[in-house]
Motif scaffolding. Sequence first.
Motif, PDB file in Angstrom:
ATOM      1  N   LEU A   1       0.180   2.213  -5.309  1.00 35.32           N
ATOM      2  CA  LEU A   1      -0.188   1.934  -6.789  1.00 35.32           C
ATOM      3  C   LEU A   1      -1.776   2.571  -6.944  1.00 35.32           C
TER       4      LEU A   1
ATOM      5  N   TYR B   1       0.908  -2.876 -13.127  1.00 35.32           N
ATOM      6  CA  TYR B   1       0.201  -1.367 -13.238  1.00 35.32           C
ATOM      7  C   TYR B   1       0.810  -0.662 -14.493  1.00 35.32           C
TER       8      TYR B   1
ATOM      9  N   SER C   1       5.592  -3.343  -9.635  1.00 36.81           N
ATOM     10  CA  SER C   1       4.537  -2.485 -10.122  1.00 36.81           C
ATOM     11  C   SER C   1       4.449  -2.756 -11.549  1.00 36.81           C
TER      12      SER C   1
ATOM     13  N   VAL D   1       7.202   3.766  -5.438  1.00 42.68           N
ATOM     14  CA  VAL D   1       7.035   2.249  -5.298  1.00 42.68           C
ATOM     15  C   VAL D   1       8.307   1.603  -5.692  1.00 42.68           C
TER      16      VAL D   1
END
Length: 296
Positions: free
Chosen positions: A230, A250, A247, A242
Motif C-alpha cells: 500500500l 487506505y 486495504s 492487495v
Amino acid sequence: MVSKLDLYKVFWTVGKEKSFSKAAKRLYATQPAVSQSIMQLERELGTRLFNRTSKGVSLTDEGSLLFEYVHSSLNLIDTGERKILELKNLRAGELKIGVGDTISRHFLLSYLETFHNNYPKVKFKILNGTTFEILSFLKSGEVDIAVCNLPVDDQSFEVIPYIDIHDTFVCGEKYKSILSKPLDLDDLKKLPLIFLEPSSNSRKYVEDYLLSKGFKLSPEFELGSHDLLLDFAKINLGLACVTREFSLDYLNRGLVYEVQLKEEIPKRSIGVCYLKSVSLSPAAAKFVELIEKGGS
C-alpha cells in the motif's frame, strides 16, 4: 478388583483418621472392607503397617515411612486433577497460534482481544510466518491452530473457511488516469506492478489465476509486507496487488485508489487449519468456536 491405588487411599485415610471406623465413614465403606484392604496391602508389602489397640490404630515405623510417600503422591495426583480441571475450564493453559502478520493485524486481533477478556488466565503464543511456514509449525506441534490464507491442499489438515477476501489492484495519484475504465490484462502488462514475495500464498493464488489467463508476472517490486504494498502504491511506484478487505483504511482515506479490472480475480478465503490426527486443546477448541460465532 481393588487396585493398588485404592489400597493406598484406604491406607492413607486410616493413617490420617487413626481409626478404621472413622476411615470407613469417610470413605463411605464398611469397616470390614477397610480392614480387609489394609490386610491385603500388608500381605503384598510383607510388613505390618498399623499397631492395633483398643483405642484405635497407630502407624508402625514402616507404616510412618510409607505414609509420607503416599501422602505426597496423593497430593500430586490431586494437584494434577485440579490442573486438568483448570485447563478444561480455561482457568489456565496456553493457546498457540500460527498466523501471518497481515491476517493477525486485520483479522485476528479482535478475536484475541475477546478471548483474552473472557479467559485472562490463558496465555498466548503467536508464531508469525507465511502460510507455508505456519502450516509447518502446525505439523511439528509448535502451534495448535493456523489462521491463514486458503486454499490449503493437504489432507492431513482440517480446513475451515471463515471469511471471503478479494484480491485487487490499487494505485496512487500518478496513475489515476487509468481509472476511467476497467483494465484488461493487456493494460496491466504495460504498467509497473508491485506484488508480495513469491513464497506468499496470496501471491501464488493471484499468480496462478493470471497464468491461467496467459499472463506471466514480472513485477517491478516484490515485497514481504502487505502494508508496504500500500505504501509503495501510495508514493506512485506502480500498481500494487492487495487484499481489498485489508486495504479499506487506505482506500477510504483516499491514499490509494482501487483499479477496476474487466474480469475480477475470483474471491478466496481466510480460515483455520488444524491437524485431523490431534485433538484440539480446550483453549484451541474454544478459540475456534469463538471465530465460528464471529467473535460474539
